[in-house]
Design a protein around this motif. Structure first.
Motif, PDB file in Angstrom:
ATOM      1  N   ILE A 177      -4.539   0.496   8.521  1.00  0.00           N
ATOM      2  CA  ILE A 177      -5.257   0.438   7.247  1.00  0.00           C
ATOM      3  C   ILE A 177      -6.636   1.041   7.431  1.00  0.00           C
ATOM      4  CG2 ILE A 177      -6.144  -1.094   5.463  1.00  0.00           C
ATOM      5  CD1 ILE A 177      -3.961  -3.083   6.332  1.00  0.00           C
ATOM      6  N   THR A 178      -6.967   1.998   6.581  1.00  0.00           N
ATOM      7  CA  THR A 178      -8.280   2.636   6.666  1.00  0.00           C
ATOM      8  C   THR A 178      -9.053   2.393   5.379  1.00  0.00           C
ATOM      9  OG1 THR A 178      -7.377   4.703   5.795  1.00  0.00           O
ATOM     10  CG2 THR A 178      -7.472   4.477   8.182  1.00  0.00           C
ATOM     11  N   PRO A 179     -10.362   2.154   5.479  1.00  0.00           N
ATOM     12  CA  PRO A 179     -11.171   1.966   4.269  1.00  0.00           C
ATOM     13  C   PRO A 179     -11.300   3.278   3.506  1.00  0.00           C
ATOM     14  CG  PRO A 179     -12.541   1.815   6.232  1.00  0.00           C
ATOM     15  CD  PRO A 179     -11.132   1.959   6.697  1.00  0.00           C
ATOM     16  N   ASN A 180     -11.389   3.163   2.190  1.00  0.00           N
ATOM     17  CA  ASN A 180     -11.415   4.362   1.358  1.00  0.00           C
ATOM     18  C   ASN A 180     -12.624   4.387   0.430  1.00  0.00           C
ATOM     19  OD1 ASN A 180     -10.567   6.735   0.309  1.00  0.00           O
ATOM     20  ND2 ASN A 180      -8.995   5.868  -0.998  1.00  0.00           N
ATOM     21  N   GLY A 181     -13.684   3.717   0.806  1.00  0.00           N
ATOM     22  CA  GLY A 181     -14.874   3.706  -0.036  1.00  0.00           C
ATOM     23  C   GLY A 181     -15.218   2.293  -0.475  1.00  0.00           C
ATOM     24  N   VAL A 182     -16.316   2.193  -1.216  1.00  0.00           N
ATOM     25  CA  VAL A 182     -16.800   0.900  -1.673  1.00  0.00           C
ATOM     26  C   VAL A 182     -16.829   0.906  -3.197  1.00  0.00           C
ATOM     27  CG1 VAL A 182     -18.747  -0.698  -1.651  1.00  0.00           C
ATOM     28  CG2 VAL A 182     -18.202   0.613   0.397  1.00  0.00           C
ATOM     29  N   LYS A 183     -16.280  -0.156  -3.780  1.00  0.00           N
ATOM     30  CA  LYS A 183     -16.297  -0.306  -5.227  1.00  0.00           C
ATOM     31  C   LYS A 183     -16.908  -1.656  -5.542  1.00  0.00           C
ATOM     32  CE  LYS A 183     -13.194  -0.309  -9.182  1.00  0.00           C
ATOM     33  NZ  LYS A 183     -11.797  -0.206  -9.609  1.00  0.00           N
ATOM     34  N   ARG A 184     -18.013  -1.674  -6.237  1.00  0.00           N
ATOM     35  CA  ARG A 184     -18.694  -2.912  -6.590  1.00  0.00           C
ATOM     36  C   ARG A 184     -18.094  -3.499  -7.868  1.00  0.00           C
ATOM     37  NH1 ARG A 184     -21.621  -4.375  -2.164  1.00  0.00           N
ATOM     38  NH2 ARG A 184     -22.655  -2.550  -1.343  1.00  0.00           N
ATOM     39  N   LEU A 226       0.817  -1.211   0.000  1.00  0.00           N
ATOM     40  CA  LEU A 226       0.000   0.000   0.000  1.00  0.00           C
ATOM     41  C   LEU A 226       0.856   1.269   0.000  1.00  0.00           C
ATOM     42  CD1 LEU A 226      -2.894  -0.993   2.411  1.00  0.00           C
ATOM     43  CD2 LEU A 226      -2.987  -0.730  -0.070  1.00  0.00           C
ATOM     44  N   GLU A 227       2.030   1.210   0.584  1.00  0.00           N
ATOM     45  CA  GLU A 227       2.928   2.368   0.538  1.00  0.00           C
ATOM     46  C   GLU A 227       3.421   2.617  -0.883  1.00  0.00           C
ATOM     47  OE1 GLU A 227       5.909   1.497   3.431  1.00  0.00           O
ATOM     48  OE2 GLU A 227       4.754   2.401   5.069  1.00  0.00           O
ATOM     49  N   GLU A 228       3.652   1.547  -1.646  1.00  0.00           N
ATOM     50  CA  GLU A 228       4.073   1.684  -3.041  1.00  0.00           C
ATOM     51  C   GLU A 228       2.949   2.220  -3.915  1.00  0.00           C
ATOM     52  OE1 GLU A 228       5.390  -2.049  -4.480  1.00  0.00           O
ATOM     53  OE2 GLU A 228       7.031  -2.217  -3.041  1.00  0.00           O
ATOM     54  N   ARG A 229       1.742   1.658  -3.751  1.00  0.00           N
ATOM     55  CA  ARG A 229       0.641   1.973  -4.653  1.00  0.00           C
ATOM     56  C   ARG A 229      -0.247   3.096  -4.147  1.00  0.00           C
ATOM     57  NH1 ARG A 229      -2.162  -2.649  -7.469  1.00  0.00           N
ATOM     58  NH2 ARG A 229      -3.195  -0.816  -8.292  1.00  0.00           N
ATOM     59  N   ASN A 230      -0.157   3.421  -2.879  1.00  0.00           N
ATOM     60  CA  ASN A 230      -0.967   4.468  -2.260  1.00  0.00           C
ATOM     61  C   ASN A 230      -2.401   4.031  -2.015  1.00  0.00           C
ATOM     62  OD1 ASN A 230      -0.078   6.814  -1.211  1.00  0.00           O
ATOM     63  ND2 ASN A 230      -0.469   8.064  -3.013  1.00  0.00           N
ATOM     64  N   GLU A 231      -2.974   3.257  -2.897  1.00  0.00           N
ATOM     65  CA  GLU A 231      -4.377   2.855  -2.776  1.00  0.00           C
ATOM     66  C   GLU A 231      -4.584   1.571  -3.567  1.00  0.00           C
ATOM     67  OE1 GLU A 231      -8.218   4.867  -4.551  1.00  0.00           O
ATOM     68  OE2 GLU A 231      -7.259   6.143  -3.047  1.00  0.00           O
ATOM     69  N   ALA A 232      -5.329   0.633  -2.992  1.00  0.00           N
ATOM     70  CA  ALA A 232      -5.640  -0.617  -3.686  1.00  0.00           C
ATOM     71  C   ALA A 232      -6.890  -1.211  -3.055  1.00  0.00           C
ATOM     72  CB  ALA A 232      -4.483  -1.605  -3.578  1.00  0.00           C
ATOM     73  N   ASN A 233      -7.644  -1.959  -3.854  1.00  0.00           N
ATOM     74  CA  ASN A 233      -8.824  -2.613  -3.295  1.00  0.00           C
ATOM     75  C   ASN A 233      -8.447  -4.003  -2.784  1.00  0.00           C
ATOM     76  OD1 ASN A 233      -8.729  -4.274  -5.535  1.00  0.00           O
ATOM     77  ND2 ASN A 233     -10.329  -3.191  -6.635  1.00  0.00           N
ATOM     78  N   THR A 234      -9.384  -4.663  -2.169  1.00  0.00           N
ATOM     79  CA  THR A 234      -9.126  -5.952  -1.527  1.00  0.00           C
ATOM     80  C   THR A 234      -8.712  -7.007  -2.543  1.00  0.00           C
ATOM     81  OG1 THR A 234     -10.813  -5.372   0.097  1.00  0.00           O
ATOM     82  CG2 THR A 234     -10.104  -7.650   0.058  1.00  0.00           C
ATOM     83  N   ILE A 235      -9.291  -6.985  -3.719  1.00  0.00           N
ATOM     84  CA  ILE A 235      -8.977  -7.989  -4.733  1.00  0.00           C
ATOM     85  C   ILE A 235      -7.539  -7.817  -5.229  1.00  0.00           C
ATOM     86  CG2 ILE A 235      -9.605  -8.848  -7.023  1.00  0.00           C
ATOM     87  CD1 ILE A 235     -12.503  -7.958  -6.303  1.00  0.00           C
TER      88      ILE A 235
END
Length: 69
Positions: free
Chosen positions: A59-66, A21-30
């Motif tokens: 780790i903090t959630p950053n929204g929901v993506k379906r 996550l430090e490399e990518r800044n943001e990623a979803n669970t998949i």
């Protein structure tokens, strides 16, 4: 720049998630699931990954993506 967890059953997986996550800044669970299973020898299950993500205070959630399968 965050502290690494030193104890626990899932410490390698937690530290690997944080570095990813430090490399990518943001990623979803998949995306995290695919990265962990591609790099770790034993891999993980989606249920175990969800528990780790929910219980780690770094780790903090950053929204929901379906996503439809």
């Amino acid at each position: 720049m965050s502290l690494l967890i030193r104890a626990g059953r899932t410490k390698r997986m937690r530290n690997m998630i944080i570095s990813f996550l430090e490399e990518r800044n943001e990623a979803n669970t998949i995306e995290i699931f695919a990265h962990i299973n591609g790099t770790m020898h034993g891999g993980t299950t989606m249920q175990q990954l969800g528990n780790v993500l929910a219980k780690d205070p770094r780790i903090t959630p950053n929204g929901v993506k379906r996503v439809r399968g």
